[in-house]
Design a protein around this motif. Sequence first.
Motif: not given
Length: 458
Positions: A298-300, A305-308, A363-367, A372-376
């Motif tokens: 999911f982190n990919a 999508s951060a650049s969309w 929090k940083d990873s999730i938000v 970047g937005h790793p989502g880990q």
Amino acid sequence: MTARKEQEHILQQTGRRQLLKGEIDRREFLTRSLVAGLGLAGVGAVAKSGMTPAFAAGRPLTPTFYQWIQDLHPGIPAVNARFPGINYQIAPVEGFGIERFVAEAKNKQSTWDVYVGQTPFVEMSAMIKGDVIEPWDNYIPKEVLDDIIPSIREECTINGKLYGWPFLLDVVGTGWHSGLTGKAGVPDKAPATWDEFLADGRKIVDSKAAPWGATFDAHGWRSLAPITHSMSSHVYTPEGLFDFTSEPAVEALKLMKQIMAMANPDVLLEGASDAGVNGTPDEVAFAAQRVGLYIKYFNAPLRMSASWDDPKALHLGPLPKFVNGEGSTVFWTTGCALFKYGQNKEKAAEYIKALTYDRQIWKDSIVGTASGHPGQLPPYKSIYAEWDAKKPDWMPAFVGLVRGQLDKAKAITNHLFGLQQFVIGKPIWETYLKGQEADPKVAMRKVVEAVQAELKKG
């Protein structure tokens, strides 16, 4: 001056220099002076008393991190600041290489105390065999050990010993660009089956909503293995190798070829960074908003999508499954290895506990942050319980989705060739994907033969 007195003098002078530089505080300096005054024979007694967990003959705590972890998790320096004098370093690794660690271990030494970047199935068995690392069992607090989610604890355990302290959780699932799927008339939900996934991808291409319908990362542990698990996760030999000739693995390979027919043409190429394992073509295509459906950890998709134009167009869901399939997927944690010939082992455990429980990092990873937005996600039951009891206002829906997937997901079995088997097999199974070999079973049989040949070489 006797040898013992000379060593005591050196220890005292080292401590004095570190105190003047602000690398240690006065309490630590006094503790070290006490140890030196007792003589080296007293070091063990003082260490056991808990008076100097970071003593280690004057060398500061020295963790080393895989570069990408620092890049994606900007909260790490704040944790480091809580450990005065820490000698934080970037690890000399690329493409999961551990050659430097092994070379040092042969000389019974280590420049570092702990490595943050170990993935169990990738290099843990090799680091054990190379006498590089030791278990955490004598250093990790019991309450932390008991707090690790059971499937993750199992992933990090070999022969009853915890050789990996887990940190960052990744689970393979589905992401999609809702703007593109909407244009194609595709329902805004995760495809439940691979048949639906293929049908949705074709709609995206046929409607010209995007040049490509779907994509994946061609590295086997990121595509072949999770797709196989979606049919059955019982695909490992008694010795712990992936069974490439099993029906689920063959069906997964056939499905990859079907997806390739509507994927970016460069999907099988290596990545542009980190010895080919990162900056992969699938990431480039998804970041450019030129593909609708995406399967990867999911982190990919979160990062891409951060650049969309509208990052909120990213939607996430579970990995599809084969009809009547098990519906599993693959997860792994990237965590921390304790160097056998390192120092400061008690302090290393204190540091890793602080790092892995740090709420700002999560929090940083999730938000997401500017980095970047790793989502880990975290590996601990207590953190999820805390969030369940009082959901933070910043908490997005994908956290529950990923955590729920973990209940079905399975880690790739630990083996000395846990990663290498996929590296060896990739150019061979790709003969089928490229149309050079007509029979997927023949291609997979050749993969097994190649892996066994390498194993025999030792």
